[in-house]
Design a protein around this motif. Structure first.
Motif, PDB file in Angstrom:
ATOM      1  N   MET A   1     -31.340  -9.305  -3.436  1.00  0.00           N
ATOM      2  CA  MET A   1     -32.226 -10.448  -3.591  1.00  0.00           C
ATOM      3  C   MET A   1     -33.188 -10.189  -4.739  1.00  0.00           C
ATOM      4  O   MET A   1     -33.592  -9.070  -4.989  1.00  0.00           O
ATOM      5  N   ASP A   2     -33.584 -11.243  -5.365  1.00  0.00           N
ATOM      6  CA  ASP A   2     -34.437 -11.184  -6.538  1.00  0.00           C
ATOM      7  C   ASP A   2     -35.901 -11.385  -6.148  1.00  0.00           C
ATOM      8  O   ASP A   2     -36.221 -12.232  -5.320  1.00  0.00           O
ATOM      9  N   VAL A   3     -36.785 -10.617  -6.752  1.00  0.00           N
ATOM     10  CA  VAL A   3     -38.220 -10.763  -6.469  1.00  0.00           C
ATOM     11  C   VAL A   3     -38.928 -11.639  -7.502  1.00  0.00           C
ATOM     12  O   VAL A   3     -40.099 -11.965  -7.331  1.00  0.00           O
TER      13      VAL A   3
ATOM     14  N   THR B   1     -48.794  -4.081   3.329  1.00  0.00           N
ATOM     15  CA  THR B   1     -49.798  -3.833   2.285  1.00  0.00           C
ATOM     16  C   THR B   1     -49.212  -3.038   1.133  1.00  0.00           C
ATOM     17  O   THR B   1     -49.623  -3.217  -0.017  1.00  0.00           O
ATOM     18  N   ARG B   2     -48.225  -2.208   1.401  1.00  0.00           N
ATOM     19  CA  ARG B   2     -47.609  -1.429   0.315  1.00  0.00           C
ATOM     20  C   ARG B   2     -46.755  -2.287  -0.608  1.00  0.00           C
ATOM     21  O   ARG B   2     -46.389  -1.851  -1.695  1.00  0.00           O
ATOM     22  N   ILE B   3     -46.448  -3.510  -0.187  1.00  0.00           N
ATOM     23  CA  ILE B   3     -45.782  -4.444  -1.100  1.00  0.00           C
ATOM     24  C   ILE B   3     -46.741  -5.557  -1.499  1.00  0.00           C
ATOM     25  O   ILE B   3     -46.335  -6.647  -1.900  1.00  0.00           O
ATOM     26  N   GLY B   4     -48.036  -5.295  -1.367  1.00  0.00           N
ATOM     27  CA  GLY B   4     -49.052  -6.219  -1.870  1.00  0.00           C
ATOM     28  C   GLY B   4     -49.241  -7.470  -1.046  1.00  0.00           C
ATOM     29  O   GLY B   4     -49.685  -8.484  -1.580  1.00  0.00           O
ATOM     30  N   CYS B   5     -48.922  -7.423   0.239  1.00  0.00           N
ATOM     31  CA  CYS B   5     -49.076  -8.601   1.111  1.00  0.00           C
ATOM     32  C   CYS B   5     -48.421  -9.833   0.493  1.00  0.00           C
ATOM     33  O   CYS B   5     -49.036 -10.888   0.366  1.00  0.00           O
TER      34      CYS B   5
ATOM     35  N   LYS C   1     -39.685  -2.502  -7.986  1.00  0.00           N
ATOM     36  CA  LYS C   1     -39.705  -3.523  -9.052  1.00  0.00           C
ATOM     37  C   LYS C   1     -40.927  -4.425  -8.917  1.00  0.00           C
ATOM     38  O   LYS C   1     -41.571  -4.767  -9.905  1.00  0.00           O
ATOM     39  N   TRP C   2     -41.233  -4.814  -7.694  1.00  0.00           N
ATOM     40  CA  TRP C   2     -42.362  -5.706  -7.433  1.00  0.00           C
ATOM     41  C   TRP C   2     -43.683  -5.043  -7.833  1.00  0.00           C
ATOM     42  O   TRP C   2     -44.513  -5.649  -8.491  1.00  0.00           O
ATOM     43  N   ARG C   3     -43.870  -3.777  -7.449  1.00  0.00           N
ATOM     44  CA  ARG C   3     -45.107  -3.081  -7.827  1.00  0.00           C
ATOM     45  C   ARG C   3     -45.182  -2.885  -9.335  1.00  0.00           C
ATOM     46  O   ARG C   3     -46.263  -2.998  -9.925  1.00  0.00           O
ATOM     47  N   ASP C   4     -44.041  -2.604  -9.964  1.00  0.00           N
ATOM     48  CA  ASP C   4     -44.035  -2.492 -11.431  1.00  0.00           C
ATOM     49  C   ASP C   4     -44.460  -3.805 -12.069  1.00  0.00           C
ATOM     50  O   ASP C   4     -45.242  -3.827 -13.017  1.00  0.00           O
ATOM     51  N   TYR C   5     -43.931  -4.919 -11.546  1.00  0.00           N
ATOM     52  CA  TYR C   5     -44.281  -6.241 -12.057  1.00  0.00           C
ATOM     53  C   TYR C   5     -45.788  -6.489 -11.915  1.00  0.00           C
ATOM     54  O   TYR C   5     -46.427  -7.032 -12.805  1.00  0.00           O
ATOM     55  N   LEU C   6     -46.351  -6.077 -10.785  1.00  0.00           N
ATOM     56  CA  LEU C   6     -47.782  -6.266 -10.540  1.00  0.00           C
ATOM     57  C   LEU C   6     -48.641  -5.208 -11.203  1.00  0.00           C
ATOM     58  O   LEU C   6     -49.871  -5.286 -11.187  1.00  0.00           O
ATOM     59  N   LYS C   7     -47.973  -4.180 -11.770  1.00  0.00           N
ATOM     60  CA  LYS C   7     -48.658  -3.046 -12.381  1.00  0.00           C
ATOM     61  C   LYS C   7     -49.548  -2.321 -11.365  1.00  0.00           C
ATOM     62  O   LYS C   7     -50.706  -1.990 -11.620  1.00  0.00           O
ATOM     63  N   VAL C   8     -48.941  -2.084 -10.201  1.00  0.00           N
ATOM     64  CA  VAL C   8     -49.620  -1.404  -9.102  1.00  0.00           C
ATOM     65  C   VAL C   8     -48.909  -0.085  -8.834  1.00  0.00           C
ATOM     66  O   VAL C   8     -47.693  -0.050  -8.714  1.00  0.00           O
TER      67      VAL C   8
END
Length: 140
Positions: free
Chosen positions: A1-3, A98-102, A130-137
């Motif tokens: 699945m794509d984020v 929370t580890r995926i940024g809610c 990938k999601w955290r990289d996108y958010l720069k977290v």
């Protein structure tokens, strides 16, 4: 699945709202999903809703596990992930979410971070990274 299509998130939970959230969830159970012998309907039973998703779905405790119930997703419209475990208990769910940024509470926003019906949110999965990289977290 794509984020890449996830566009919203947020944490919204209040102890004072619990009675009305559970009352609304119970209404769905009694009025729409009352057949305990139906595979889909029975997932709505023996639950305690604590978070509305905003589209008719709920996040709830599965009271079939009495002492430390898992957190599950309840879909009202044959949605993907109905009955999926999001966390193995409330603390586990909160730690994972929370580890995926809610990310948003709707199933399509959470499901890229699930690998199956019993895994819970996978905060170290490829999509989560990938999601955290996108958010720069960084969790470092």
């Amino acid at each position: 699945m794509d984020v890449s299509s996830i566009f919203a998130g947020g944490f919204s939970w209040s102890l004072k709202d619990l009675p009305s959230v559970e009352l609304d969830r119970k209404g769905w159970e009694l009025e729409v999903f009352s057949n305990v012998n139906d595979e889909y309907d029975c997932v709505w039973h023996n639950k305690l809703g604590f978070m509305e998703v905003g589209n008719g779905d709920y996040i709830a405790f599965d009271l079939l596990v009495p002492n430390d119930p898992p957190v599950v997703y309840l879909s009202h419209d044959d949605g993907q992930g109905h009955g999926y475990i999001l966390g193995h208990n409330f603390i586990d769910f909160m730690n994972r979410w929370t580890r995926i940024g809610c990310v948003g509470r709707e199933g399509w926003q959470m499901f890229p971070f699930l690998e199956g019906p019993n895994t819970g949110i996978m905060p170290d999965s490829e999509n989560a990274i990938k999601w955290r990289d996108y958010l720069k977290v960084s969790l470092g």
